[in-house]
Design a protein around this motif. Structure first.
Motif, mmCIF file in Angstrom:
data_model
loop_
_atom_site.group_PDB
_atom_site.id
_atom_site.type_symbol
_atom_site.label_atom_id
_atom_site.label_comp_id
_atom_site.label_asym_id
_atom_site.label_seq_id
_atom_site.Cartn_x
_atom_site.Cartn_y
_atom_site.Cartn_z
ATOM 1 N N ILE A 190 0.850 -1.186 0.000
ATOM 2 C CA ILE A 190 0.000 0.000 0.000
ATOM 3 C C ILE A 190 0.891 1.243 0.000
ATOM 4 O O ILE A 190 1.848 1.326 0.774
ATOM 5 N N VAL A 191 0.581 2.181 -0.871
ATOM 6 C CA VAL A 191 1.296 3.457 -0.938
ATOM 7 C C VAL A 191 0.301 4.562 -0.629
ATOM 8 O O VAL A 191 -0.763 4.640 -1.262
ATOM 9 N N ALA A 192 0.611 5.398 0.341
ATOM 10 C CA ALA A 192 -0.301 6.455 0.770
ATOM 11 C C ALA A 192 0.301 7.830 0.532
ATOM 12 O O ALA A 192 1.505 8.031 0.714
ATOM 13 N N VAL A 247 -3.900 10.625 5.992
ATOM 14 C CA VAL A 247 -3.869 9.930 4.708
ATOM 15 C C VAL A 247 -4.896 10.567 3.781
ATOM 16 O O VAL A 247 -6.076 10.674 4.124
ATOM 17 N N ARG A 248 -4.436 10.990 2.612
ATOM 18 C CA ARG A 248 -5.344 11.614 1.640
ATOM 19 C C ARG A 248 -5.833 10.621 0.597
ATOM 20 O O ARG A 248 -6.979 10.690 0.154
ATOM 21 N N SER A 249 -4.972 9.709 0.178
ATOM 22 C CA SER A 249 -5.359 8.710 -0.811
ATOM 23 C C SER A 249 -4.355 7.570 -0.758
ATOM 24 O O SER A 249 -3.261 7.707 -0.204
ATOM 25 N N ILE A 250 -4.751 6.441 -1.350
ATOM 26 C CA ILE A 250 -3.846 5.298 -1.402
ATOM 27 C C ILE A 250 -3.822 4.719 -2.813
ATOM 28 O O ILE A 250 -4.739 4.931 -3.616
ATOM 29 N N SER A 251 -2.768 3.960 -3.096
ATOM 30 C CA SER A 251 -2.659 3.184 -4.324
ATOM 31 C C SER A 251 -1.949 1.882 -3.976
ATOM 32 O O SER A 251 -1.493 1.695 -2.838
ATOM 33 N N LEU A 252 -1.875 0.974 -4.937
ATOM 34 C CA LEU A 252 -1.292 -0.340 -4.696
ATOM 35 C C LEU A 252 -0.117 -0.603 -5.624
ATOM 36 O O LEU A 252 -0.073 -0.133 -6.751
#
Length: 331
Positions: free
Chosen positions: A153-155, A184-189
């Motif tokens: 997970i990348v935040a 945390v504003r958003s996440i990606s994988l």
């Protein structure tokens, strides 16, 4: 015995037949998914857990790094939650959740983690290994990994450094994201298009209900919506969708979140996802009018109920949550 079985008589049709139990898919990880599964197994005999596979801490992280396997911890907890309340189920729950305490390499490892990884190595199939553990435990349902490869997970985090409150930095790893001092504003994988087991897509496609939450919003709930194949299945399924809100903000990950904020973040990450029901604890909602308005914007009915344990701690009571699920899923 599930609530469905106990109430089968009142659901008999005119011909005396009992309708089949609702097919439910529950998404999440960790303690939040444990809560929903502990409740759902009391309501239906057909429940499938789809579990995040991004944990990089503790026993799971060590096994992941050493052996290159999926992190087994959240999968283990889901299997434990599906164990029955009889002697067999309660005993195996204790066994798989037991952690070794020593001065050596086994310290901190959970028995269930080692059992799951052993079956993966023997069978060479993550789904088959989990099915075998489920059979051993007498689990009232099935547990599947969200992806067949481990994820990171990348935040995007704002204010991680108190001296620079407006600065946005990138944080990588589930533990780092969950424990960040910023917002945390958003996440990606990573990887951003991981493979999804066919059994997961089939379960979502054939479900009557899909349950999101409760749980760590950014690291357990939202990741399912960032896996492209799974996200498409969740949007396209004819199943009705329930979002169960958390009882309180999680330190670091969702500091200062109001009840409606969870839904706004959900919509921001998955704008095409429709929601049918939002379930929240009535005492944990400060502004029910605003929550109802935000839920309505997603197409959802707001259901407020008493869901927390009686001692006042922010934990879902499995019996109360099961009663609420019973009214929603079977009513």
């Amino acid at each position: 015995m599930s609530g469905y079985e106990e109430d089968a008589s009142r659901r008999r049709g005119a011909d005396g037949d009992v309708p089949p139990p609702p097919r439910v898919v529950a998404l999440g990880g960790g303690h939040g998914l444990y809560s929903s599964l502990s409740a759902l197994r009391r309501v239906t005999t057909d429940v499938t857990a789809v579990v995040t596979v991004a944990d990089d801490g503790g026993s799971s992280g060590r096994l992941r790094r050493e052996l290159g396997v999926l992190p087994p911890g959240d999968l283990r907890m889901a299997l434990a939650a599906l164990c029955g309340d009889d002697e067999w189920g309660s005993t195996w729950t204790e066994v798989v959740q037991h952690r070794f305490r020593s001065e050596g390499e086994l310290h901190g490892h959970a028995v269930g983690n080692l059992l799951i990884v052993a079956l993966w190595e023997l069978l060479g199939d993550s789904v088959a290994g989990l099915d075998w553990v489920g059979q051993l435990l007498g689990a009232h349902g099935r547990v599947l990994p969200m992806s067949s490869v481990p994820l990171d997970i990348v935040a995007e985090v704002e204010g991680a450094d108190p001296a620079r409150p407006d600065e946005v930095v990138t944080v990588r790893g589930q533990v780092a994201c969950a424990s960040t001092r910023g917002r945390v504003r958003s996440i990606s994988l990573i990887p951003d298009q991981p493979p999804v087991p066919g059994q997961v897509l089939r379960a979502v496609r054939e479900a009557d209900w899909v349950v999101f939450g409760p749980g760590s919003w950014f690291t357990s709930v939202l990741p399912h919506l960032l896996v492209p194949d799974l996200a498409r299945a969740l949007v396209a399924t004819s199943a009705r969708r329930v979002v169960v809100l958390n009882l309180s903000p999680q330190r670091g990950e969702t500091d200062d979140f109001a009840a409606h904020t969870y839904l706004e973040v959900l919509a921001g990450h998955a704008p095409e996802l429709g929601v049918d029901v939002v379930l929240a604890d009535r005492k944990g909602v400060e502004d029910a009018v605003r929550l109802e308005r935000v839920a309505g914007g997603l197409g959802a009915e707001l259901v407020l109920d008493d869901l927390a344990v009686a001692d006042g701690t922010p934990r879902h009571d499995p019996e109360r949550l099961a009663a609420a699920f019973d009214r929603i899923l079977l009513g």
